[in-house]
Design a protein around this motif. Structure first.
Motif, mmCIF file in Angstrom:
data_model
loop_
_atom_site.group_PDB
_atom_site.id
_atom_site.type_symbol
_atom_site.label_atom_id
_atom_site.label_comp_id
_atom_site.label_asym_id
_atom_site.label_seq_id
_atom_site.Cartn_x
_atom_site.Cartn_y
_atom_site.Cartn_z
ATOM 1 N N ASP A 8 -36.223 28.509 7.642
ATOM 2 C CA ASP A 8 -37.204 28.897 8.670
ATOM 3 C C ASP A 8 -38.073 27.682 9.032
ATOM 4 O O ASP A 8 -39.266 27.667 8.777
ATOM 5 C CB ASP A 8 -38.084 30.070 8.192
ATOM 6 N N PHE A 35 -36.776 34.520 9.983
ATOM 7 C CA PHE A 35 -38.217 34.531 10.241
ATOM 8 C C PHE A 35 -38.944 34.002 8.999
ATOM 9 O O PHE A 35 -38.382 33.957 7.907
ATOM 10 C CB PHE A 35 -38.687 35.959 10.535
ATOM 11 N N GLY A 36 -40.193 33.638 9.160
ATOM 12 C CA GLY A 36 -40.981 33.172 8.014
ATOM 13 C C GLY A 36 -42.091 32.266 8.491
ATOM 14 O O GLY A 36 -43.102 32.732 9.011
ATOM 15 N N HIS A 39 -41.303 32.457 14.093
ATOM 16 C CA HIS A 39 -40.415 33.515 14.573
ATOM 17 C C HIS A 39 -38.979 33.000 14.498
ATOM 18 O O HIS A 39 -38.738 31.792 14.579
ATOM 19 C CB HIS A 39 -40.745 33.891 16.018
ATOM 20 N N TRP A 66 -37.131 39.980 11.296
ATOM 21 C CA TRP A 66 -38.226 40.490 10.467
ATOM 22 C C TRP A 66 -37.664 41.178 9.234
ATOM 23 O O TRP A 66 -36.454 41.327 9.075
ATOM 24 C CB TRP A 66 -39.133 41.437 11.258
ATOM 25 N N ALA A 67 -38.576 41.603 8.371
ATOM 26 C CA ALA A 67 -38.194 42.152 7.072
ATOM 27 C C ALA A 67 -37.589 43.539 7.193
ATOM 28 O O ALA A 67 -37.761 44.236 8.204
ATOM 29 C CB ALA A 67 -39.422 42.203 6.156
ATOM 30 N N THR A 70 -39.333 46.994 8.738
ATOM 31 C CA THR A 70 -40.470 46.602 9.579
ATOM 32 C C THR A 70 -39.933 46.307 10.977
ATOM 33 O O THR A 70 -38.720 46.251 11.207
ATOM 34 C CB THR A 70 -41.191 45.360 9.038
ATOM 35 N N HIS A 73 -43.211 40.414 12.879
ATOM 36 C CA HIS A 73 -43.533 39.373 11.914
ATOM 37 C C HIS A 73 -44.598 38.460 12.490
ATOM 38 O O HIS A 73 -44.544 38.100 13.669
ATOM 39 C CB HIS A 73 -42.295 38.540 11.566
ATOM 40 N N THR A 126 -33.903 38.042 3.512
ATOM 41 C CA THR A 126 -33.318 39.105 4.318
ATOM 42 C C THR A 126 -31.873 38.826 4.680
ATOM 43 O O THR A 126 -31.009 39.718 4.577
ATOM 44 C CB THR A 126 -34.154 39.321 5.591
ATOM 45 N N HIS A 168 -42.654 38.028 1.940
ATOM 46 C CA HIS A 168 -42.378 38.387 3.332
ATOM 47 C C HIS A 168 -41.232 39.382 3.477
ATOM 48 O O HIS A 168 -41.094 40.003 4.540
ATOM 49 C CB HIS A 168 -42.110 37.140 4.169
ATOM 50 N N ASP A 169 -40.398 39.540 2.462
ATOM 51 C CA ASP A 169 -39.456 40.666 2.432
ATOM 52 C C ASP A 169 -39.161 41.005 0.974
ATOM 53 O O ASP A 169 -38.077 40.714 0.453
ATOM 54 C CB ASP A 169 -38.168 40.379 3.203
#
Length: 303
Positions: A8, A35-36, A39, A66-67, A70, A73, A126, A168-169
């Motif tokens: 990311d 993502f992280g 975006h 995204w995670a 969800t 992000h 992810t 974040h995930d």
């Protein structure tokens, strides 16, 4: 060693990708994005830009935006800047992404290079968890999974309990650790022992004018964050340390333990030893000075 970096970018990601490009013992066959720090569409743009800057003809496959569970992000702009490269915000769109999504690309490459491929995941997990869902043989097809994430024996950096990539995930990370490939976890336990200071960046830029100069320039924003938040005079070589662990295991002290990730609540993202989980290798100590020296010596060979 055939390597895919799941990334990311991100300032420390850019450093890790530069290291992989310079390392004679690494064949960087592709990047998958997540993502992280940014975006995911920014991650992909930045990854393609870096590969072009490094003169590498390798694909970029875009992954999860995204995670799990969800639908959005918020990137770490205060750490890596609004576009992921500190104060540099004009980043050109170069080329296009690989037609396969990241999880499919990872599954495809693990099959094509069965027993040879190492995946180094330096963002949320992810894409890795999605690849494991997509193909039950993915884990066994890999040679090894090396993860930059977690804080098993020390405090976290996004909360007291959690490191950012895992946080974040947390659910995807826990799924990976529930049935992991042959895995090495390179967390804050060791990456904060590899500080790269302003003088290191300046020395690198003198030897590698183009790439080293670029890393020096984007690092200024990152170094200011470390100084303001932690009072540190350098930044951890987080992602680069994980890439170095792919080829230089003797530089690390590792312990074997299973890992469970707390999914939610005040300890969300915590990476806890769990004897009931399959054992992985967790890095507990590192030759930090050796990692810094190796990073400089190899990246300094780039133009």
């Amino acid at each position: 060693m055939k390597l895919i970096i799941d990334t990311d970018p991100g300032i420390d990601d850019a450093m890790a990708i530069a290291y992989a490009a310079a390392a004679p013992d690494i064949d960087l066959i592709g990047l998958t994005t997540i993502f992280g720090n940014t975006h995911v569409h920014q991650s992909s743009r930045n990854a393609r830009f870096l590969l072009d800057k490094l003169g590498l003809d390798a694909p970029v496959s875009e992954g999860a935006p995204w995670a799990w569970e969800t639908d959005g992000h918020a990137p770490s702009e205060h750490v890596h800047g609004p576009e992921g490269f500190g104060d540099i915000t004009e980043i050109p769109q170069i080329g296009s992404n690989h037609p396969l999504a990241a999880a499919e690309y990872l599954v495809d490459q693990a099959r094509a290079h069965k027993g040879e491929l190492v995946v180094c995941a330096v963002g949320p997990l992810t894409n890795i968890a999605d690849a494991m869902r997509l193909d039950p043989q993915f884990a066994s097809n890999l040679n090894r999974l090396v993860i930059m994430g977690g804080a098993v024996f020390c405090r976290g950096n996004i909360t007291e309990h959690a490191e950012a990539n895992i946080y974040h995930d947390a659910k995807a990370a826990d799924a990976v650790f529930a049935s992991p490939p042959d895995t090495v976890l390179v967390g804050l336990d060791v990456t904060l022992k590899t500080l790269y200071e302003t003088a290191d960046f300046e020395a690198l830029a003198e030897r590698s004018v183009e790439m080293g100069g670029f890393l020096r320039d984007i690092s200024k924003f990152y170094l200011n964050f470390y100084k303001d938040i932690g009072g540190l005079e350098g930044c951890g070589l987080h992602d680069s340390t994980a890439v170095i662990a792919c080829t230089h295991a003797p530089m690390f002290e590792m312990v074997e333990t299973g890992i469970r990730v707390v999914a939610d609540g005040p300890q969300a993202g915590a990476t806890l030893p769990d004897a009931d989980r399959p054992a992985i290798r967790v890095c507990r100590d590192v030759d930090g000075a050796g990692v810094v020296e190796l990073f400089t010596e190899r990246v300094a060979t780039l133009p």
